[in-house]
Scaffold this motif. Structure first.
Motif, short mmCIF file in Angstrom:
data_model
loop_
_atom_site.label_atom_id
_atom_site.label_comp_id
_atom_site.label_asym_id
_atom_site.label_seq_id
_atom_site.Cartn_x
_atom_site.Cartn_y
_atom_site.Cartn_z
N ILE A 1 0.84 -1.20 0.00
CA ILE A 1 0.00 0.00 0.00
C ILE A 1 0.88 1.25 0.00
CG2 ILE A 1 -1.65 1.34 1.38
CD1 ILE A 1 -2.75 -1.47 2.34
N ASP A 2 1.92 1.24 0.83
CA ASP A 2 2.81 2.40 0.91
C ASP A 2 3.53 2.66 -0.42
OD1 ASP A 2 2.14 2.87 3.55
OD2 ASP A 2 3.93 1.88 4.36
N LYS A 3 3.88 1.62 -1.14
CA LYS A 3 4.62 1.78 -2.39
C LYS A 3 3.73 2.13 -3.58
CE LYS A 3 8.68 -0.95 -1.34
NZ LYS A 3 9.64 -1.92 -1.87
N ALA A 4 2.46 1.80 -3.50
CA ALA A 4 1.53 2.06 -4.61
C ALA A 4 1.27 3.55 -4.75
CB ALA A 4 0.23 1.30 -4.39
N SER A 5 1.09 3.99 -5.99
CA SER A 5 0.74 5.39 -6.23
C SER A 5 -0.70 5.54 -6.72
CB SER A 5 1.70 6.03 -7.23
OG SER A 5 1.59 5.42 -8.50
N SER A 6 -1.24 4.53 -7.35
CA SER A 6 -2.61 4.58 -7.86
C SER A 6 -3.59 4.57 -6.69
CB SER A 6 -2.87 3.35 -8.74
OG SER A 6 -4.26 3.15 -8.92
N PRO A 7 -4.48 5.56 -6.63
CA PRO A 7 -5.48 5.59 -5.55
C PRO A 7 -6.38 4.34 -5.56
CG PRO A 7 -5.40 7.72 -6.65
CD PRO A 7 -4.55 6.78 -7.46
N GLU A 8 -6.72 3.87 -6.76
CA GLU A 8 -7.58 2.69 -6.85
C GLU A 8 -6.85 1.44 -6.34
OE1 GLU A 8 -8.67 5.52 -10.21
OE2 GLU A 8 -6.81 4.65 -9.47
N LEU A 9 -5.57 1.33 -6.68
CA LEU A 9 -4.79 0.19 -6.21
C LEU A 9 -4.64 0.24 -4.70
CD1 LEU A 9 -3.15 -2.35 -6.76
CD2 LEU A 9 -1.17 -0.88 -7.25
N LYS A 10 -4.30 1.43 -4.17
CA LYS A 10 -4.16 1.58 -2.72
C LYS A 10 -5.46 1.18 -2.02
CE LYS A 10 -0.73 5.26 -2.09
NZ LYS A 10 0.03 4.69 -0.97
N GLU A 11 -6.59 1.65 -2.53
CA GLU A 11 -7.88 1.35 -1.91
C GLU A 11 -8.19 -0.14 -1.99
OE1 GLU A 11 -11.12 1.27 0.24
OE2 GLU A 11 -9.71 2.93 0.16
N GLY A 12 -7.91 -0.76 -3.12
CA GLY A 12 -8.14 -2.19 -3.26
C GLY A 12 -7.29 -3.00 -2.30
N LEU A 13 -6.04 -2.61 -2.15
CA LEU A 13 -5.15 -3.30 -1.21
C LEU A 13 -5.58 -3.07 0.24
CD1 LEU A 13 -1.71 -2.60 -2.93
CD2 LEU A 13 -2.98 -4.76 -2.93
N ARG A 14 -6.02 -1.86 0.56
CA ARG A 14 -6.52 -1.58 1.91
C ARG A 14 -7.75 -2.42 2.22
NH1 ARG A 14 -5.94 4.12 0.63
NH2 ARG A 14 -3.94 4.80 1.45
N SER A 15 -8.63 -2.51 1.25
CA SER A 15 -9.83 -3.31 1.42
C SER A 15 -9.47 -4.78 1.65
CB SER A 15 -10.72 -3.16 0.18
OG SER A 15 -11.82 -4.03 0.25
N HIS A 16 -8.51 -5.27 0.88
CA HIS A 16 -8.13 -6.66 1.04
C HIS A 16 -7.37 -6.90 2.35
CE1 HIS A 16 -8.11 -10.71 -0.29
NE2 HIS A 16 -6.80 -10.80 -0.16
N LEU A 17 -6.68 -5.90 2.83
CA LEU A 17 -6.03 -6.01 4.14
C LEU A 17 -7.09 -6.25 5.21
CD1 LEU A 17 -3.57 -5.78 6.03
CD2 LEU A 17 -3.89 -3.29 6.00
N GLU A 18 -8.18 -5.52 5.15
CA GLU A 18 -9.26 -5.72 6.12
C GLU A 18 -9.88 -7.10 5.96
OE1 GLU A 18 -9.87 -3.77 8.77
OE2 GLU A 18 -8.08 -2.77 8.00
N GLU A 19 -10.07 -7.54 4.71
CA GLU A 19 -10.60 -8.89 4.48
C GLU A 19 -9.66 -9.95 5.04
OE1 GLU A 19 -13.26 -8.47 0.40
OE2 GLU A 19 -11.20 -9.22 0.25
N THR A 20 -8.37 -9.72 4.87
CA THR A 20 -7.37 -10.69 5.33
C THR A 20 -7.44 -10.85 6.84
OG1 THR A 20 -5.99 -10.22 3.42
CG2 THR A 20 -4.92 -11.30 5.29
N LYS A 21 -7.70 -9.77 7.55
CA LYS A 21 -7.88 -9.88 9.00
C LYS A 21 -9.05 -10.82 9.31
CE LYS A 21 -6.03 -5.27 9.88
NZ LYS A 21 -6.37 -3.87 10.26
#
Length: 167
Positions: free
Chosen positions: A37-57
């Motif tokens: 997430i920190d390395k991504a620059s695309s807002p959509e990619l960051k949001e998708g990864l953040r969403s999946h981080l929550e799912e992973t929990k």
């Protein structure tokens, strides 16, 4: 306990080993996603990864439920496959200077992780059914559905935007 060691005597032992393997993998993924997430620059990619981080929990919680349903204390076994996939992702993202190319690399790395998880969860579901534990299969199936959805979102984002911008 190694996969092909004397510790695996039955299909139940094999199921337990693979459950511990994916538990380890999910915990490793929890540590890797914030870096992506920190390395991504695309807002959509960051949001998708953040969403999946929550799912992973939630995936970790579900795995703990399956352990409990089977009367097993939640534990991990080292998973060289996920370690290699994550190490490769870190290596690739460490070598990219262009932000758009970095985003394409991150999406591809995230998909490699998803594909690994899809194989493990699919196998665990089949084994749970075979062992007469449909309730475990149902819980694992919820996670498998989320893994497929995450992979589909990454594919769509990569094909419609990230890869074109990187090219």
């Amino acid at each position: 306990m190694g996969l092909f060691t004397k510790d695996v005597h039955s299909m139940n032992d094999l199921f337990t080993h693979q459950l511990k393997d994916i538990f380890y993998a999910e915990k490793r993924i929890l540590g890797a996603l914030p870096k992506m997430i920190d390395k991504a620059s695309s807002p959509e990619l960051k949001e998708g990864l953040r969403s999946h981080l929550e799912e992973t929990k939630g995936h970790v919680v579900r795995l703990e439920q399956v352990f409990q349903m089977r009367g097993i204390t939640p534990a991990t076994v080292k998973c060289p496959a996920i370690d290699g996939i994550i190490e490769e992702a870190e290596d690739v993202s460490g070598d990219v200077d262009n932000a758009q190319v970095m985003d394409a690399a991150i999406a591809a790395s995230a998909q490699a992780v998803e594909h690994y998880e899809i194989t493990r969860y699919g196998t665990l579901i089949a084994w749970a059914k075979e062992l007469g534990h449909p309730e475990c299969a149902d819980i694992l199936g919820m996670t498998l559905s989320e893994e497929y959805a995450a992979d589909d979102k990454l594919t769509k984002l990569a094909e419609e935007r990230l890869n074109k911008q990187a090219a």
